[in-house]
Design a protein around this motif. Structure first.
Motif, PDB file in Angstrom:
ATOM      1  N   TRP A  51      94.903  24.119 -12.319  1.00 46.57           N
ATOM      2  CA  TRP A  51      94.374  23.932 -13.675  1.00 46.57           C
ATOM      3  C   TRP A  51      93.252  22.907 -13.721  1.00 46.57           C
ATOM      4  CZ3 TRP A  51      94.986  27.594 -16.966  1.00 46.57           C
ATOM      5  CH2 TRP A  51      96.105  28.429 -16.862  1.00 46.57           C
ATOM      6  N   CYS A  52      93.178  22.055 -12.703  1.00 46.56           N
ATOM      7  CA  CYS A  52      92.018  21.162 -12.595  1.00 46.56           C
ATOM      8  C   CYS A  52      90.754  21.986 -12.377  1.00 46.56           C
ATOM      9  CB  CYS A  52      92.196  20.174 -11.447  1.00 46.56           C
ATOM     10  SG  CYS A  52      93.580  19.020 -11.645  1.00 46.56           S
ATOM     11  N   HIS A  53      90.860  22.998 -11.512  1.00 47.61           N
ATOM     12  CA  HIS A  53      89.708  23.866 -11.250  1.00 47.61           C
ATOM     13  C   HIS A  53      89.353  24.698 -12.477  1.00 47.61           C
ATOM     14  CE1 HIS A  53      89.211  22.971  -7.008  1.00 47.61           C
ATOM     15  NE2 HIS A  53      90.520  23.056  -6.848  1.00 47.61           N
ATOM     16  N   VAL A  54      90.377  25.157 -13.199  1.00 44.79           N
ATOM     17  CA  VAL A  54      90.123  25.935 -14.407  1.00 44.79           C
ATOM     18  C   VAL A  54      89.375  25.097 -15.433  1.00 44.79           C
ATOM     19  CG1 VAL A  54      91.212  27.113 -16.360  1.00 44.79           C
ATOM     20  CG2 VAL A  54      92.098  27.460 -14.052  1.00 44.79           C
ATOM     21  N   MET A  55      89.855  23.872 -15.660  1.00 48.73           N
ATOM     22  CA  MET A  55      89.208  23.007 -16.646  1.00 48.73           C
ATOM     23  C   MET A  55      87.804  22.622 -16.200  1.00 48.73           C
ATOM     24  SD  MET A  55      90.850  19.732 -18.596  1.00 48.73           S
ATOM     25  CE  MET A  55      89.989  18.940 -19.966  1.00 48.73           C
ATOM     26  N   ALA A  56      87.615  22.435 -14.899  1.00 43.00           N
ATOM     27  CA  ALA A  56      86.275  22.110 -14.388  1.00 43.00           C
ATOM     28  C   ALA A  56      85.318  23.242 -14.684  1.00 43.00           C
ATOM     29  CB  ALA A  56      86.345  21.841 -12.895  1.00 43.00           C
ATOM     30  N   HIS A  57      85.739  24.475 -14.424  1.00 38.00           N
ATOM     31  CA  HIS A  57      84.866  25.633 -14.631  1.00 38.00           C
ATOM     32  C   HIS A  57      84.598  25.870 -16.115  1.00 38.00           C
ATOM     33  CE1 HIS A  57      82.966  29.491 -14.002  1.00 38.00           C
ATOM     34  NE2 HIS A  57      83.851  30.063 -14.805  1.00 38.00           N
ATOM     35  N   GLU A  58      85.669  25.789 -16.935  1.00 39.13           N
ATOM     36  CA  GLU A  58      85.518  26.067 -18.367  1.00 39.13           C
ATOM     37  C   GLU A  58      84.729  24.989 -19.097  1.00 39.13           C
ATOM     38  OE1 GLU A  58      89.656  28.482 -19.419  1.00 39.13           O
ATOM     39  OE2 GLU A  58      89.435  26.370 -19.965  1.00 39.13           O
ATOM     40  N   SER A  59      84.969  23.738 -18.722  1.00 38.61           N
ATOM     41  CA  SER A  59      84.458  22.636 -19.539  1.00 38.61           C
ATOM     42  C   SER A  59      83.477  21.721 -18.823  1.00 38.61           C
ATOM     43  CB  SER A  59      85.636  21.799 -20.064  1.00 38.61           C
ATOM     44  OG  SER A  59      86.461  22.577 -20.908  1.00 38.61           O
ATOM     45  N   PHE A  60      83.818  21.240 -17.634  1.00 31.19           N
ATOM     46  CA  PHE A  60      82.988  20.223 -17.004  1.00 31.19           C
ATOM     47  C   PHE A  60      81.708  20.790 -16.395  1.00 31.19           C
ATOM     48  CE2 PHE A  60      87.291  18.018 -16.325  1.00 31.19           C
ATOM     49  CZ  PHE A  60      87.257  17.508 -17.614  1.00 31.19           C
ATOM     50  N   GLU A  61      81.655  22.129 -16.235  1.00 26.91           N
ATOM     51  CA  GLU A  61      80.431  22.772 -15.801  1.00 26.91           C
ATOM     52  C   GLU A  61      79.636  23.319 -16.985  1.00 26.91           C
ATOM     53  OE1 GLU A  61      81.572  25.737 -12.970  1.00 26.91           O
ATOM     54  OE2 GLU A  61      82.526  24.285 -11.612  1.00 26.91           O
ATOM     55  N   ASP A  62      80.157  23.111 -18.187  1.00 27.08           N
ATOM     56  CA  ASP A  62      79.549  23.630 -19.408  1.00 27.08           C
ATOM     57  C   ASP A  62      78.610  22.596 -20.027  1.00 27.08           C
ATOM     58  OD1 ASP A  62      79.829  25.827 -21.670  1.00 27.08           O
ATOM     59  OD2 ASP A  62      79.927  23.863 -22.655  1.00 27.08           O
ATOM     60  N   GLU A  63      77.413  23.021 -20.376  1.00 28.51           N
ATOM     61  CA  GLU A  63      76.406  22.085 -20.894  1.00 28.51           C
ATOM     62  C   GLU A  63      76.799  21.497 -22.243  1.00 28.51           C
ATOM     63  OE1 GLU A  63      73.860  20.894 -19.408  1.00 28.51           O
ATOM     64  OE2 GLU A  63      73.764  22.188 -17.639  1.00 28.51           O
ATOM     65  N   ALA A  64      77.429  22.294 -23.109  1.00 30.13           N
ATOM     66  CA  ALA A  64      77.805  21.789 -24.434  1.00 30.13           C
ATOM     67  C   ALA A  64      78.876  20.712 -24.327  1.00 30.13           C
ATOM     68  CB  ALA A  64      78.290  22.944 -25.310  1.00 30.13           C
ATOM     69  N   VAL A  65      79.859  20.940 -23.470  1.00 28.52           N
ATOM     70  CA  VAL A  65      80.906  19.934 -23.270  1.00 28.52           C
ATOM     71  C   VAL A  65      80.319  18.685 -22.637  1.00 28.52           C
ATOM     72  CG1 VAL A  65      83.062  19.408 -22.077  1.00 28.52           C
ATOM     73  CG2 VAL A  65      82.733  21.663 -23.090  1.00 28.52           C
ATOM     74  N   ALA A  66      79.467  18.888 -21.627  1.00 31.28           N
ATOM     75  CA  ALA A  66      78.844  17.745 -20.957  1.00 31.28           C
ATOM     76  C   ALA A  66      78.027  16.909 -21.932  1.00 31.28           C
ATOM     77  CB  ALA A  66      77.973  18.230 -19.807  1.00 31.28           C
ATOM     78  N   GLU A  67      77.310  17.585 -22.829  1.00 32.34           N
ATOM     79  CA  GLU A  67      76.497  16.849 -23.808  1.00 32.34           C
ATOM     80  C   GLU A  67      77.379  15.990 -24.709  1.00 32.34           C
ATOM     81  OE1 GLU A  67      73.334  17.693 -27.483  1.00 32.34           O
ATOM     82  OE2 GLU A  67      74.217  19.369 -26.364  1.00 32.34           O
ATOM     83  N   ALA A  68      78.514  16.555 -25.163  1.00 31.84           N
ATOM     84  CA  ALA A  68      79.413  15.801 -26.040  1.00 31.84           C
ATOM     85  C   ALA A  68      80.016  14.605 -25.317  1.00 31.84           C
ATOM     86  CB  ALA A  68      80.515  16.723 -26.560  1.00 31.84           C
TER      87      ALA A  68
END
Length: 296
Positions: A51-68
């Motif tokens: 689930w660490c990998h899932v969250m990384a792919h869904e969120s931490f690689e996402d520009e909108a999440v990174a911006e927030a």
């Protein structure tokens, strides 16, 4: 690239290319939080965590999440296998706030490192909502956020300082009764899916049955490992147990096999053999202990 590119941990290096401006755990990260007057977004995991990998792919690689995250927080990544001390402190906070924990561990901290929100895996939409809500609180009710961090920290310190009394007979009886209420009489285990092996429960029930002669405890302690072995959670080719079963019948495993998730089951099957002398328990204990365990 972010600051994790200079780290040695395989887990941290996996996140070095994220658009989130991760920092490693250390004084410089908290100095930045104090200087910029921002809360800390702490994420703890390890390299073989699904689930660490899932969250990384869904969120931490996402520009909108990174911006927030980058706009409103100082983000810190921790490898729990490199810093188990840090993980232990904030996992205790997560359990205190939610009643349970797990990885990835997601914690919001004050610039002084005191937790005020905590959770585990969060889907992208839920994470964005948390980031927005916490940021609003930080700007509109900072005093309340700081107070929440202080209160939770005091609670955790008191828990660490308190020395528990030796467990009484009444406490053991209460524990056995609680396990009996959640026991799945058809398939073994405790509670609904997903089902975890919970070998500490089996060890308790085995010892409780031996000391008290309680047949119900003995039945729970023997039916559960029987179904665990005959289901898909046990690796019948490579030996050892996967982390948990996604269904209630132990048939569909979560394909992750960890060393620390097999040490206690090996002990539980060893004690089951000691109590019953059933050859199958000895066979499972040996196959679990003798295999080189890795991620499935």
């Amino acid at each position: 690239m972010n600051e994790l590119q200079h780290e040695k941990s395989p887990y941290l290096l996996q996140h070095a290319g994220n658009p989130v401006r991760w920092r490693p755990w250390g004084p410089s990260a908290f100095d930045a939080a104090l200087r910029e007057n921002k809360p800390v977004f702490l994420s703890v995991g390890y390299s073989t965590c699904h689930w660490c990998h899932v969250m990384a792919h869904e969120s931490f690689e996402d520009e909108a999440v990174a911006e927030a995250i980058n706009r409103d927080y100082i983000p810190i990544k921790v490898d729990r296998e490199e810093r188990p001390d840090v993980d232990a402190v904030y996992m205790a906070a997560c359990v205190a706030l939610n009643g349970s924990g797990g990885w990835p561990l997601t914690v919001l901290l004050t610039p002084q490192g005191k937790p005020f929100r905590a959770g585990t895996y969060l889907p992208k939409k839920q994470l964005l909502s948390l980031l927005e809500q916490a940021s609003t609180l930080w700007h509109e009710n900072r005093r309340g956020v700081l107070q929440a961090g202080e209160l939770l920290t005091e609670h955790l310190q008191k828990e660490r300082e308190s020395e528990p009394d030796a467990p009484s007979r009444e406490l053991a009886e209460t524990a056995a009764a609680q396990l009996a209420r959640s026991f799945d009489a058809a398939w073994g285990g405790f509670g609904p899916a997903p089902k975890f092996p919970t070998p500490h429960n089996l060890l308790f029930l085995l010892r409780y049955a031996r000391l008290t002669g309680d047949d119900e405890a003995r039945n729970m302690a023997e039916r559960t490992p029987e179904h665990m072995y005959r289901g898909g959670i046990f690796d019948h080719i490579g030996g050892g147990f996967c982390r948990y079963s996604t269904d209630g019948k132990w048939l569909v495993p979560h394909f992750e096999k960890m060393l620390y998730d097999n040490a206690l089951p090996a002990l539980a099957y060893t004690e089951a053999y000691e109590h019953t002398r059933r050859p199958i328990w000895r066979k499972i204990a040996r196959r679990t202990a003798s295999r080189r365990l890795r991620s499935c």
